[in-house]
Write an enzyme that holds these catalytic residues in place. Structure first.
Site, PDB file in Angstrom:
ATOM      1  N   GLY A  80       1.015  -1.153   0.139  1.00  0.00           N
ATOM      2  CA  GLY A  80      -0.048   0.192  -0.180  1.00  0.00           C
ATOM      3  C   GLY A  80       1.036   1.173   0.014  1.00  0.00           C
ATOM      4  CB  ALA A  81       0.513   4.534  -1.663  1.00  0.00           C
TER       5      ALA A  81
ATOM      6  CE1 TYR B 179      -4.172   0.061  -6.774  1.00  0.00           C
ATOM      7  CE2 TYR B 179      -4.672   0.429  -9.239  1.00  0.00           C
ATOM      8  CZ  TYR B 179      -3.711   0.573  -8.014  1.00  0.00           C
ATOM      9  OH  TYR B 179      -2.421   1.170  -8.289  1.00  0.00           O
ATOM     10  CE1 TYR B 180     -11.413  -6.816  -8.681  1.00  0.00           C
ATOM     11  CE2 TYR B 180      -9.009  -7.026  -8.130  1.00  0.00           C
ATOM     12  CZ  TYR B 180     -10.020  -7.323  -8.681  1.00  0.00           C
ATOM     13  OH  TYR B 180      -9.720  -8.231 -10.084  1.00  0.00           O
TER      14      TYR B 180
ATOM     15  NE  ARG C 165      -0.416   3.316  -8.413  1.00  0.00           N
ATOM     16  CZ  ARG C 165       0.645   3.837  -8.662  1.00  0.00           C
ATOM     17  NH1 ARG C 165       0.697   4.860  -9.586  1.00  0.00           N
ATOM     18  NH2 ARG C 165       1.911   3.517  -7.918  1.00  0.00           N
TER      19      ARG C 165
ATOM     20  CB  ALA D 161      15.544   2.893 -15.058  1.00  0.00           C
TER      21      ALA D 161
ATOM     22  CB  ALA E 181      15.403  11.076  -8.530  1.00  0.00           C
TER      23      ALA E 181
ATOM     24  CB  ALA F  68      10.589   1.073  -7.254  1.00  0.00           C
TER      25      ALA F  68
ATOM     26  CG  ASP G 243       4.868   3.401  -2.454  1.00  0.00           C
ATOM     27  OD1 ASP G 243       4.641   4.701  -2.829  1.00  0.00           O
ATOM     28  OD2 ASP G 243       4.204   2.561  -2.778  1.00  0.00           O
TER      29      ASP G 243
END
Length: 302
Positions: free
Chosen positions: A5-6, A74-75, A139, A198, A201, A225, A227
């Protein structure tokens, strides 16, 4: 099956870096909820602020890796977390926190979750009791049509520290955007970090701009990745400044720690992998710029 989860991913990686951290959320009073709570707690995160909802289920996310990338299903509709609201901010852990981290996933879950995030950002930056960190984390499947771009830009520009991927910014706000263009769209954050997958940043602050190349590594699965990177960067900013260290050097070290942490997630199928040991982290942070640019990451062992 693994826990992810984020915000909880960020919390677990912060704990792995030795940062005291609490996670506030809601889980269903069901086997999945109990597993999530236990695994996040086992990572060293304070979960006393996570409530159990007897009427709503724990949210579910399914990752479907394939040759063309990973599809995520997602659910989350009607989940326990989707019922969160602004009252969460009354928790003592929020009022006494030095940092509050939120992502663009939470306001996408429901109107009450959007109200929660909006309220967290409501006070002017100089009147907040905590620093607000926000990862855009777009998302599309979670947002109502034609709502995400405006909402996420507004939130991202109210945070103190904002993370955004170059690709998601281009999807949201314009295909031709560059890192500099994103900074023009989001001028308010004290720190803006633009992640270019990749490649690199880039961090923008009032003191300037710094770019650090990403470490090369074999990728098992990329979801999570971002997060991990956010947790590493935030942990890096918390590290005590060394004598004579200039502001830019501290930001560069935080970007490096973000990349190091992201590698831990990239090497595993789940969202949370083991960090390198402290000695290796110190060695990587101490590399010269030239050695960092040419460095090929070595295997990471638990």
């Amino acid at each position: 099956m693994s826990v992810a989860g984020a915000e909880s991913n960020v919390a677990m990686y912060l704990a792995a870096h030795g940062v005291p951290v609490a996670w506030l959320s809601a889980l269903g009073d069901d086997p999945l909820g109990r597993r999530v709570r236990d695994e996040v707690a086992a990572a060293g995160v304070d979960v006393r602020g996570v409530r159990s909802d007897p009427r709503r289920p724990t949210g579910l996310m399914v990752k479907d890796p394939g040759p063309d990338g990973t599809r995520v299903h997602y659910y989350r509709s009607g989940s326990a977390a989707s019922a969160l609201g602004p009252e969460l901010l009354d928790d003592d852990r929020v009022r006494t926190a030095s940092l509050l981290h939120l992502t663009g996933v939470t306001p996408a879950l429901s109107a009450s979750c959007r109200a929660l995030v909006t309220q967290a950002f409501a006070p002017p930056a100089d009147r907040r009791p905590y620093t607000v960190s926000f990862d855009v984390n777009h998302r599309p499947a979670l947002w109502p049509p034609d709502t995400a771009a405006t909402a996420l830009r507004r939130l991202a520009d109210r945070a103190d520290i904002t993370f955004v991927g170059l690709d998601e910014a281009q999807e949201l706000w314009g295909r031709g955007l560059t890192a500099e263009g994103i900074r023009s769209l989001l001028p308010a954050p004290r720190v803006l970090v633009v992640k270019d997958g990749a490649h690199s940043a880039t961090a923008f602050t009032d003191d300037g701009r710094w770019t650090v190349p990403a470490l090369r590594t074999q990728v098992v699965e990329p979801v999570g990745a971002g997060d991990a990177f956010a947790a590493g960067f935030l942990s890096g900013l918390r590290r005590p400044a060394q004598a004579g260290q200039r502001p830019g050097e501290r930001v560069v070290a935080a970007l490096r720690l973000g990349h190091i942490t992201a590698v831990s997630a990239l090497r595993v199928a789940g969202d949370h992998g083991p960090l390198p040991d402290d000695e290796r982290i110190v060695r990587l942070l101490g590399l010269s710029d030239r050695d960092w640019r040419t460095h090929a990451s070595e295997p990471v062992h638990p």
